[in-house]
Design a protein around this motif. Sequence first.
Motif, PDB file in Angstrom:
ATOM      1  N   GLY A 187      58.287  86.344  27.336  1.00 36.83           N
ATOM      2  CA  GLY A 187      58.550  86.465  28.765  1.00 36.83           C
ATOM      3  C   GLY A 187      58.897  85.149  29.411  1.00 36.83           C
ATOM      4  N   LEU A 188      58.218  84.085  29.017  1.00 38.27           N
ATOM      5  CA  LEU A 188      58.525  82.763  29.572  1.00 38.27           C
ATOM      6  C   LEU A 188      59.916  82.296  29.161  1.00 38.27           C
ATOM      7  CD1 LEU A 188      55.126  80.874  29.036  1.00 38.27           C
ATOM      8  CD2 LEU A 188      56.151  81.538  31.216  1.00 38.27           C
ATOM      9  N   ALA A 189      60.302  82.594  27.922  1.00 39.31           N
ATOM     10  CA  ALA A 189      61.618  82.157  27.449  1.00 39.31           C
ATOM     11  C   ALA A 189      62.751  82.861  28.173  1.00 39.31           C
ATOM     12  CB  ALA A 189      61.725  82.402  25.938  1.00 39.31           C
ATOM     13  N   ALA A 190      62.475  84.027  28.756  1.00 40.96           N
ATOM     14  CA  ALA A 190      63.523  84.781  29.448  1.00 40.96           C
ATOM     15  C   ALA A 190      63.764  84.291  30.873  1.00 40.96           C
ATOM     16  CB  ALA A 190      63.165  86.262  29.466  1.00 40.96           C
ATOM     17  N   ILE A 191      62.909  83.415  31.392  1.00 41.18           N
ATOM     18  CA  ILE A 191      63.077  82.911  32.758  1.00 41.18           C
ATOM     19  C   ILE A 191      64.159  81.827  32.753  1.00 41.18           C
ATOM     20  CG2 ILE A 191      61.940  81.774  34.692  1.00 41.18           C
ATOM     21  CD1 ILE A 191      59.304  82.909  33.731  1.00 41.18           C
ATOM     22  N   PRO A 192      65.181  81.933  33.580  1.00 37.23           N
ATOM     23  CA  PRO A 192      66.241  80.907  33.610  1.00 37.23           C
ATOM     24  C   PRO A 192      65.679  79.535  33.989  1.00 37.23           C
ATOM     25  CG  PRO A 192      66.936  82.888  34.782  1.00 37.23           C
ATOM     26  CD  PRO A 192      65.480  83.049  34.505  1.00 37.23           C
ATOM     27  N   ARG A 193      66.091  78.523  33.251  1.00 38.88           N
ATOM     28  CA  ARG A 193      65.632  77.155  33.531  1.00 38.88           C
ATOM     29  C   ARG A 193      66.186  76.635  34.858  1.00 38.88           C
ATOM     30  NH1 ARG A 193      61.255  76.736  31.118  1.00 38.88           N
ATOM     31  NH2 ARG A 193      61.475  78.992  31.294  1.00 38.88           N
ATOM     32  N   ASP A 194      67.296  77.237  35.301  1.00 39.64           N
ATOM     33  CA  ASP A 194      67.915  76.761  36.547  1.00 39.64           C
ATOM     34  C   ASP A 194      66.973  76.923  37.732  1.00 39.64           C
ATOM     35  OD1 ASP A 194      70.091  76.351  34.978  1.00 39.64           O
ATOM     36  OD2 ASP A 194      71.184  78.143  35.647  1.00 39.64           O
ATOM     37  N   LEU A 195      66.139  77.966  37.699  1.00 42.10           N
ATOM     38  CA  LEU A 195      65.213  78.192  38.809  1.00 42.10           C
ATOM     39  C   LEU A 195      64.210  77.052  38.920  1.00 42.10           C
ATOM     40  CD1 LEU A 195      64.520  82.016  38.341  1.00 42.10           C
ATOM     41  CD2 LEU A 195      66.066  80.920  39.966  1.00 42.10           C
ATOM     42  N   TYR A 196      63.704  76.595  37.777  1.00 45.02           N
ATOM     43  CA  TYR A 196      62.746  75.488  37.805  1.00 45.02           C
ATOM     44  C   TYR A 196      63.410  74.188  38.253  1.00 45.02           C
ATOM     45  CZ  TYR A 196      59.545  78.526  35.225  1.00 45.02           C
ATOM     46  OH  TYR A 196      58.728  79.557  34.834  1.00 45.02           O
ATOM     47  N   GLU A 197      64.633  73.980  37.805  1.00 43.48           N
ATOM     48  CA  GLU A 197      65.321  72.751  38.197  1.00 43.48           C
ATOM     49  C   GLU A 197      65.607  72.737  39.695  1.00 43.48           C
ATOM     50  OE1 GLU A 197      68.778  72.644  35.780  1.00 43.48           O
ATOM     51  OE2 GLU A 197      67.660  72.324  33.896  1.00 43.48           O
TER      52      GLU A 197
END
Length: 300
Positions: A187-197
Amino acid sequence: MSRFFSGLRDGVGFDILLVGAALLFLLALAGAPLVYNVLMSFQQVDMFTLGALFRPFVGFDNYVAVVQQPEFWLVTRNTLVFVFGSMAGQFVLGFALALFFAQNFPGASTIRGLFLVSWVMPGLVVGGIWSFILAGDYGVLNVILKALGIIDASIFWKSDPSFSIWAVIIANIWLGLAFNMLLLSVGLAAIPRDLYEAAELDGANAFQRFWTITLPMMRPTIGAVLSLGLIGTLQQFDLFPALTEGGPANTSNVAGYWSWQLSFQLYDFAKGATVSVMMFLLVLFASVVYVRSTRHEVRG
């Protein structure tokens, strides 16, 4: 009939054949025993009537008798403590490990793979290992707790009525930890990294990113993990005969193991079936929650 076979040769309807074969398999190996067990909970069944084709119908007498058993409320309390204690430990520790290994530091994949050892091991083997760890006189856990200054005297985890249920909970947390970690990592791997950036550029700290991005995006996965954890914990059986056998004085007994005792130790198959039907209703509820929590994932 010729049209049916020609459809199979053309590939049309072959998927229906596969689904139908799987459905027949489930009905034969799961549906029929389930119906038989439910019917048995409404009948008078013991060693003398177990092999009979027709048995006396008693209605809800078995359910009333189970509720009136002296140990019913103790077993119910133990079952709730075992389920919620195991689920809480597995989820919290599994989520923490999933977040930890999501950092992708050197060797993360190798260390994460080592955690899967507990998941693939049989429950009786895990129970045997934890039986030595939790031993009161020579157990490793007591040695560690004494070295840390947490306890002064040895705790007899398996035979002390105050700790016996927690002995099984500790072992079950270790057994299901890897499963929770694996699903939550997906589930964590499916979250787009762009949101955190983007959140980091807006000045959000680590806790704010976790609260506003990770948890909302992980909601379907969390629902599935908790639902599957409830089903798996209610089905847990192997740890109890390996560790405490439901004792002492039923202080570590739960519904699943009690159902087995009623059926195969006391030969009261009707009451054993009744307890298992009660558990089935809880598992059915968890299954509905699981399906609803994953519905959007399947559609998306």
